[in-house]
Design an enzyme around this catalytic site. Structure first.
Site, short mmCIF file in Angstrom:
data_model
loop_
_atom_site.label_atom_id
_atom_site.label_comp_id
_atom_site.label_asym_id
_atom_site.label_seq_id
_atom_site.Cartn_x
_atom_site.Cartn_y
_atom_site.Cartn_z
N HIS A 18 0.83 -1.20 0.00
CA HIS A 18 0.00 0.00 0.00
C HIS A 18 0.87 1.26 0.00
CE1 HIS A 18 -3.64 2.36 1.00
NE2 HIS A 18 -2.78 3.13 1.65
N GLU A 19 1.81 1.31 0.92
CA GLU A 19 2.65 2.51 1.03
C GLU A 19 3.58 2.64 -0.17
OE1 GLU A 19 1.98 4.76 3.09
OE2 GLU A 19 0.58 3.56 4.26
N HIS A 22 1.83 4.64 -2.88
CA HIS A 22 1.96 6.09 -2.68
C HIS A 22 3.38 6.56 -3.02
CE1 HIS A 22 -1.93 6.36 -0.85
NE2 HIS A 22 -1.61 5.68 0.23
#
Length: 452
Positions: A18-19, A22
């Protein structure tokens, strides 16, 4: 300790992906990334490279990417690498990238499982033997009984359950030829197929056939219990892991759908179970309880069964990707149904699971097989992606919502207002997290013993 490590591995992968979503898009857009962290709190280990601190922190349940100029209320520095110095569409892409990374991870996990370990219930391709006939259904009017074998359905001779399901979709709202073997005698009749929203996927075959009034025989053995849910009828009746449910009110039990269908027909009346425990038959009285599951209400006992036998196959890449899309869409739609059920007050928030509940599910999956762990990881990844897209400030969806509003207004929202909204959202999320963790703790065995 093993369960904690297993949970940290699974959640760590989810958060990392997920990170990284980003992080990658922020880098592509030229945003300065100051920190890439797994976990919160004090840094345990880390290193610095390319102007970014990479670190693992002491509380591993989560993570974050810290970009220059992304803190609410932070004054513009004039640095072109600041997050807020970039166009709104780029900031929306950065916010969207985390959830999308989770969706991509789920897609590839399920495709990999389908390519190397694709499971299909054995009963779908075997003889179409009926296990139970729902009361006042088209099948009941046709006279088919438990144990009868379907030998003709619509235009198909000797169909399996896959064919029965497919023909049920093709011939909705029609009266079709229907033949079955009862006591070694062929019965030729017709059956009315009503309209249903179910489809012919493996999971929906049960609901599709029950709409006609049929429950497939999934296996020729009793249902074996893996574990029981505290404070539910099964636990109160004295059922234990390893027990086999032989019959209910004298009717043989070969599957959970058959058991649920019978209890629904009886409207939750008290019933008598015959249990096989360590070679001994035991009779137990039980009263089913109406409780929600997956957004719907029904009479249940509250236990997890051993799944019915499956057939393994390996799908080619194209078919595996299609199967993965289908499975992940089902998970996403299930989450949607649960959220809708909570808003309509049909589903209790107590059904939600936090880190403790997820840890229990991860431990169970590890005890079954690595494939079960991968499937659970895909579902968690879908959950994480959808949760982060909710239009709640602090979450990615809240940031996207603010940016959309600002794009429509063609100016920034007042910074003080933003800060107040973020503060309220943070408190609400904190209360929500405490509630979910409390639900997890209250379901633990030692807590249930403390309840009056």
């Amino acid at each position: 300790m093993a369960a904690i490590i297993e949970l940290l591995i699974v959640l760590g992968i989810m958060v990392l992906v997920h990170e990284f979503g980003h992080f990658a898009v922020a880098k592509l857009c030229g945003v300065t990334v100051e920190t890439f962290a797994i976990g919160f709190g004090k840094k345990l280990i880390g290193f610095r490279h390319g102007g970014t601190d990479y670190q693992i922190n002491v509380l591993p349940l989560g993570g974050y990417v810290k970009m220059a100029g992304d803190a609410p209320g932070e004054a513009p520095s004039g640095d072109p690498g600041d997050f807020n110095a970039h166009p709104r569409w780029q900031r929306m892409l950065i916010a969207l990238a985390g959830p999308v990374a989770n969706f991509i991870l789920a897609l590839f996990i399920m495709a990999g499982v389908a390519m190397f370990h694709h499971e299909v219930d054995q009963f779908l391709s075997g003889s179409a033997v009926n296990d139970y006939t729902l009361r006042n259904s088209p099948a009941a009017k046709a006279g088919i009984a438990p144990g009868d074998r379907i030998v003709h359905y619509a235009d198909t001779e000797n169909p399996d359950w896959d064919a029965v399901a497919l023909r049920s979709l093709l011939y909705m709202n029609r009266n079709v030829p229907f033949s079955y073997i009862h006591d070694s005698k062929r019965i030729d009749t017709t059956i009315q197929i009503a309209t249903t929203e179910a489809d012919a996927s493996s999971e929906d075959i049960i609901s599709l056939l029950q709409h006609v009034g049929l429950v497939p025989r999934a296996q020729n053995m009793p249902v074996t219990i893996v574990d029981v849910v505290p404070n539910m009828p099964a636990a109160r009746a004295g059922l234990k892991p390893g027990d086999q449910i032989v019959s209910i009110d004298g009717i043989e039990v070969h599957s959970v759908p058959m058991l649920l269908a019978y209890m629904q027909d009886q409207a939750g009346k008290p019933a008598t179970l015959v249990i096989l425990r360590s070679g001994t038959y035991i009779t137990l009285p039980v009263t089913p309880e109406e409780s929600p599951s997956d957004g719907t209400k029904g009479y249940r006992l509250g236990f997890r069964p051993v799944p019915p036998p499956v057939r393994l196959s390996r799908l080619p890449l194209g078919a595996a990707l299609a199967d993965s899309v289908n499975e992940n869409m089902k998970s996403a739609l299930l989450i949607r149904d649960v959220l809708k059920g909570m808003l309509a007050r049909r589903v209790s928030p107590k059904s939600l699971q936090g880190p403790i509940g997820i840890g229990q599910q991860v431990a169970i999956a590890w005890s079954i097989s690595p494939w079960a762990v991968l499937q659970l990881m895909a579902m968690i990844s879908i959950n994480l992606g959808i949760f982060n897209l909710l239009p709640i400030p602090i979450l990615d969806g809240g940031m996207i919502l603010f940016l959309l509003i600002e794009s429509l207004m063609r100016r920034d929202i007042n910074q003080q207002l933003k800060e107040r909204v973020y503060q309220v959202a943070f408190v609400c999320l904190l209360v929500f997290a405490v509630m979910v963790i409390f639900n997890d703790v209250s379901k633990l065995p030692f807590m249930t013993k403390l309840k009056p």
